[in-house]
Scaffold this motif. Structure first.
Motif, PDB file in Angstrom:
ATOM      1  N   VAL A   1       0.849  -1.194   0.000  1.00  0.00           N
ATOM      2  CA  VAL A   1       0.000   0.000   0.000  1.00  0.00           C
ATOM      3  C   VAL A   1       0.882   1.240   0.000  1.00  0.00           C
ATOM      4  O   VAL A   1       1.623   1.495   0.954  1.00  0.00           O
ATOM      5  N   VAL A   2       0.802   2.004  -1.080  1.00  0.00           N
ATOM      6  CA  VAL A   2       1.636   3.186  -1.246  1.00  0.00           C
ATOM      7  C   VAL A   2       0.762   4.361  -1.689  1.00  0.00           C
ATOM      8  O   VAL A   2      -0.416   4.182  -2.020  1.00  0.00           O
ATOM      9  N   GLY A   3       1.329   5.571  -1.716  1.00  0.00           N
ATOM     10  CA  GLY A   3       0.527   6.743  -2.040  1.00  0.00           C
ATOM     11  C   GLY A   3       1.160   7.641  -3.077  1.00  0.00           C
ATOM     12  O   GLY A   3       2.385   7.801  -3.121  1.00  0.00           O
ATOM     13  N   SER A   4       0.306   8.225  -3.939  1.00  0.00           N
ATOM     14  CA  SER A   4       0.767   9.175  -4.952  1.00  0.00           C
ATOM     15  C   SER A   4      -0.403  10.021  -5.423  1.00  0.00           C
ATOM     16  O   SER A   4      -1.557   9.602  -5.359  1.00  0.00           O
ATOM     17  N   ASP A   5      -0.100  11.213  -5.891  1.00  0.00           N
ATOM     18  CA  ASP A   5      -1.066  12.048  -6.593  1.00  0.00           C
ATOM     19  C   ASP A   5      -1.214  11.489  -8.002  1.00  0.00           C
ATOM     20  O   ASP A   5      -0.238  11.326  -8.723  1.00  0.00           O
TER      21      ASP A   5
ATOM     22  N   ARG B   1      -0.078  23.066  -5.115  1.00  0.00           N
ATOM     23  CA  ARG B   1       0.123  23.415  -3.709  1.00  0.00           C
ATOM     24  C   ARG B   1       0.956  22.370  -2.957  1.00  0.00           C
ATOM     25  O   ARG B   1       0.729  21.164  -3.061  1.00  0.00           O
ATOM     26  N   GLY B   2       1.948  22.830  -2.189  1.00  0.00           N
ATOM     27  CA  GLY B   2       2.725  21.970  -1.312  1.00  0.00           C
ATOM     28  C   GLY B   2       3.905  21.283  -1.959  1.00  0.00           C
ATOM     29  O   GLY B   2       4.673  20.606  -1.278  1.00  0.00           O
TER      30      GLY B   2
ATOM     31  N   GLU C   1      -4.705  22.646  -6.305  1.00  0.00           N
ATOM     32  CA  GLU C   1      -4.579  21.347  -5.649  1.00  0.00           C
ATOM     33  C   GLU C   1      -3.975  20.280  -6.555  1.00  0.00           C
ATOM     34  O   GLU C   1      -3.409  19.303  -6.065  1.00  0.00           O
ATOM     35  N   THR C   2      -4.112  20.425  -7.871  1.00  0.00           N
ATOM     36  CA  THR C   2      -3.558  19.440  -8.794  1.00  0.00           C
ATOM     37  C   THR C   2      -2.811  20.135  -9.923  1.00  0.00           C
ATOM     38  O   THR C   2      -3.062  21.308 -10.236  1.00  0.00           O
ATOM     39  N   PHE C   3      -1.902  19.398 -10.552  1.00  0.00           N
ATOM     40  CA  PHE C   3      -1.161  19.936 -11.694  1.00  0.00           C
ATOM     41  C   PHE C   3      -2.077  20.291 -12.859  1.00  0.00           C
ATOM     42  O   PHE C   3      -1.937  21.370 -13.452  1.00  0.00           O
TER      43      PHE C   3
END
Length: 287
Positions: free
Chosen positions: A37-41, A147-148, A170-172
């Motif tokens: 379980v991993v995370g990405s935009d 952002r961020g 919030e997103t590209f």
């Protein structure tokens, strides 16, 4: 993986008994028989985007190959906006990050990095036909960022120096849309991301590239050094056998340059020159 002495095993057991990171934490946080379980935009093409059958892209192919190397049965990539990614890591919603994450000194104080595996820099998208020949051309303009991100950090630090206004999204894709609709003059992101975006959208082009020596790596929680090392060993094997370079060519349409983080296997574990780096040499055992 490095062999552990009897004293090391005893120490890990003692740490586990006090609820500190060690053998028990390794097993609980990274169950070998469960999906990784991993995370990405998902909004950063061609690294990771939402396809008809789920996420796809360079980042998906890479983490899938890594999961196979470390013996995990499958991969579950959680779609998390960049602004919420670190909270997901620290709360253990994900095991580690797999987004295109810049390695920085500030972040290395809080997160444990793998070695670099992707070189990057600042890419500035503009509307087709617009001109941006240098950073001085940003004066009086509006610059859009995700952002961020490190792009947001760069924009914040350099807005006064170059005289531009920052808009945060919030997103590209939202930042790109701001350029297309004339709300912003340029959208800033990683060079490979902007090159790919421009190749897919005739309304925009890359106005300026600022190569500055930045690199991407995966980020883990401190206390997770053993698993970081295991994942990094898989990355090194994928560099050595040419898989990483092949994935880059597949998704970015150009050959990986020799001598960059895409092909270089670094000594030790972690990012050299950053907190969390272990310079002890190790041998690769690739299968």
């Amino acid at each position: 993986m490095k062999k552990k002495s009897t004293s090391s095993v005893a120490l890990l057991a003692a740490l586990a008994s006090f609820g500190l990171p060690g053998a028990a934490a390794f097993a609980d946080d990274h169950p070998q028989d469960q999906p990784l379980v991993v995370g990405s935009d998902f909004g950063v093409a061609p690294w990771m985007v939402r396809g008809a059958a789920g996420p796809e892209g360079f980042g998906v192919d890479l983490i899938t190959a890594i999961a196979k190397k470390i013996g995990r049965p499958s991969v579950d990539v959680q779609d998390i906006n960049f602004s919420g990614l670190f909270a997901a890591l620290f709360s253990k919603r994900i095991e580690f990050t797999v987004n295109p994450l810049n390695i920085t000194q500030e972040r290395s104080e809080k997160m444990l990095y793998t070695e670099p595996f992707f070189a990057t820099g600042n890419g500035f998208l503009v509307r087709k036909g617009e001109k941006l020949e240098s950073l001085d051309g940003l004066k009086g303009q509006v610059l859009a960022v995700n952002r961020g991100t490190i792009s947001d950090t760069w924009a914040t630090q350099n807005a006064d120096k170059y005289g531009f206004e920052v808009q945060r999204y919030e997103t590209f894709p939202d930042s790109v849309q701001a350029v297309i609709t004339h709300r912003a003059f340029t959208a800033l992101n990683e060079i490979p991301t902007t090159v790919y975006a421009a190749s897919k959208n005739p309304a925009i082009e890359v106005g300026f590239k600022d190569f500055n020596g930045r690199n991407f790596g995966y980020a883990f929680r401190y206390g997770d050094e053993a698993y970081r090392d295991k994942v990094e060993s898989a990355i090194e094997c994928l560099k050595q056998d040419g898989t990483l370079a092949q994935l880059y060519e597949k998704w970015y349409g150009e050959k990986a340059a020799e001598g960059t983080a895409l092909t270089t296997v670094y000594a030790g574990y972690g990012a050299p020159g950053f907190k969390g780096y272990d310079d002890k040499p190790h041998d690769l055992a690739c299968n």
